[in-house]
Design an enzyme around this catalytic site. Structure first.
Site, PDB file in Angstrom:
ATOM      1  CE  LYS A 221      14.787  33.205 -11.896  1.00 18.32           C
ATOM      2  NZ  LYS A 221      14.596  33.915 -13.167  1.00 18.32           N
ATOM      3  NE  ARG A 255      14.337  28.301 -17.056  1.00 19.11           N
ATOM      4  CZ  ARG A 255      15.056  28.242 -15.942  1.00 19.11           C
ATOM      5  NH1 ARG A 255      14.620  28.832 -14.847  1.00 19.11           N
ATOM      6  NH2 ARG A 255      16.201  27.611 -15.927  1.00 19.11           N
TER       7      ARG A 255
HETATM    8  C1  7PJ Z   1      15.392  32.134 -16.307  1.00 20.79           C
HETATM    9  C2  7PJ Z   1      15.922  31.401 -17.370  1.00 20.79           C
HETATM   10  C3  7PJ Z   1      14.286  33.008 -16.554  1.00 20.79           C
HETATM   11  C4  7PJ Z   1      14.394  32.293 -18.857  1.00 20.79           C
HETATM   12  C5  7PJ Z   1      17.039  30.981 -15.567  1.00 20.79           C
HETATM   13  C6  7PJ Z   1      16.941  30.326 -12.090  1.00 20.79           C
HETATM   14  C7  7PJ Z   1      17.977  31.000 -12.893  1.00 20.79           C
HETATM   15  N1  7PJ Z   1      15.434  31.473 -18.635  1.00 20.79           N
HETATM   16  N2  7PJ Z   1      16.950  30.682 -16.880  1.00 20.79           N
HETATM   17  N3  7PJ Z   1      13.839  33.051 -17.852  1.00 20.79           N
HETATM   18  N4  7PJ Z   1      16.094  31.847 -15.185  1.00 20.79           N
HETATM   19  N5  7PJ Z   1      13.882  32.414 -20.096  1.00 20.79           N
HETATM   20  O1  7PJ Z   1      16.143  29.511 -12.557  1.00 20.79           O
HETATM   21  O2  7PJ Z   1      16.907  30.645 -10.877  1.00 20.79           O
HETATM   22  O3  7PJ Z   1      13.769  33.721 -15.696  1.00 20.79           O
HETATM   23  S1  7PJ Z   1      18.273  30.293 -14.529  1.00 20.79           S
END
Ligand code: 7PJ
Length: 276
Positions: A221, A255
């Site tokens: 990010k 994640r």
């Molecule tokens: C997140 C997500 C996060 C959860 C994305 C990216 C953006 N779901 N989906 N937490 N980020 N739960 O991966 O850059 O931080 S999409």
């Protein structure tokens, strides 16, 4: 501390890795749908081989400024991928969606976790998630993805994120979602500047006071770009540092895009935690 993800039990007192699987057209070099399904499945299989406990399938880009997709388009992108992974791989499939129709369809296809960056705030999302009868991840967001990074503002980011999440837990409980099926996420980068993100990470332990397992996503990010000055495809080391800090601070699910490398980082953190 065990959670039941559609028949797959996982101990939330330990730290697990979730692999990101984007099925948006811009995440593929090739156009044809059959090919896309093949590519997505191959990526998922590799992440499972690398040790992912979850594969998070997302068909709507939530990057700042990303265009929105229709419900039908999101269903067409997500469902075939969810179906084939659930059938073929030994892994918990998670669906990254805010769309009630996608939650319902994905639940029928064997999804084990609903992951909603809009915290089930869309019309019908609470009901759809409750009917799915699987755990849900409720993430904090300030504003809407299109505009959230324009001017994020908090008086006390920790308190406000905590209050928002507690409010969404109450709403979810009222809709019939079992409170022990709720996972919380502070939502790194979702309506937050670097200082907000750092304050949340520094105090991640405090999120546990709400009494739910914690999921975090910082992989590649822009907060890591701001700290290191590196472009998105050069942020692996910074992502591993963020994952290690999160694991030390008790996150249950991390994640990430780079599963194999993150598994090793989490193993080191888990080993250290085991002796104290
Ligand atoms: C997140 C997500 C996060 C959860 C994305 C990216 C953006 N779901 N989906 N937490 N980020 N739960 O991966 O850059 O931080 S999409």
């Amino acid at each position: 501390m065990e959670l039941d993800f559609a028949g797959r039990l996982l101990d939330m007192s330990r730290c697990h890795v979730m692999g990101v699987l984007n099925v948006t057209p811009d995440s593929f070099s090739d156009g044809g749908r059959f090919n896309q399904l093949d590519i997505a499945f191959a990526k998922a299989r590799q992440m499972v081989a690398d040790g992912a406990a979850f594969i998070d399938v997302g068909g709507e880009s939530t990057r700042p400024g990303a265009a929105s997709v229709s419900v039908q388009e999101e269903l067409d992108r997500v469902c075939p991928v969810v179906e084939v992974i659930s059938r073929e791989l030994d892994v918990i499939v998670s669906v990254d969606t805010s769309t009630p129709e996608v939650m319902s369809q994905a639940a029928k296809l064997g999804v084990g976790l609903i992951n909603d960056v809009r915290a089930l705030q869309r019309e019908g999302a609470l009901v759809a998630a409750a009917k799915a009868r699987v755990p849900v991840c409720i993430m904090h967001i300030q504003g809407e993805p299109e505009t959230m990074q324009e001017r994020p503002e908090y008086r006390n980011v920790l308190r406000e994120v905590g209050e928002f999440l507690a409010g969404r837990v109450r709403a979810a409980a009222q809709a019939g979602i079992a409170t022990n099926n709720i996972i919380l996420d502070p939502g790194f980068g979702f309506g937050k500047n670097l200082e907000h993100n750092l304050r949340l990470l520094a105090a991640l332990e405090q999120l546990h006071a709400l009494g739910h397992p914690v999921l975090v996503g910082m992989s590649r990010k822009s907060m890591l770009g701001q700290i290191t000055g590196r472009d998105v495809d050069e942020r692996l080391s910074a992502s591993l540092a963020a994952a290690t800090i999160s694991a030390m601070k008790g996150a249950s699910i991390i994640r990430v895009h780079d599963v194999r490398e993150t598994i090793d980082a989490v193993k080191v953190a888990t080993a250290v935690k085991g002796v104290v």
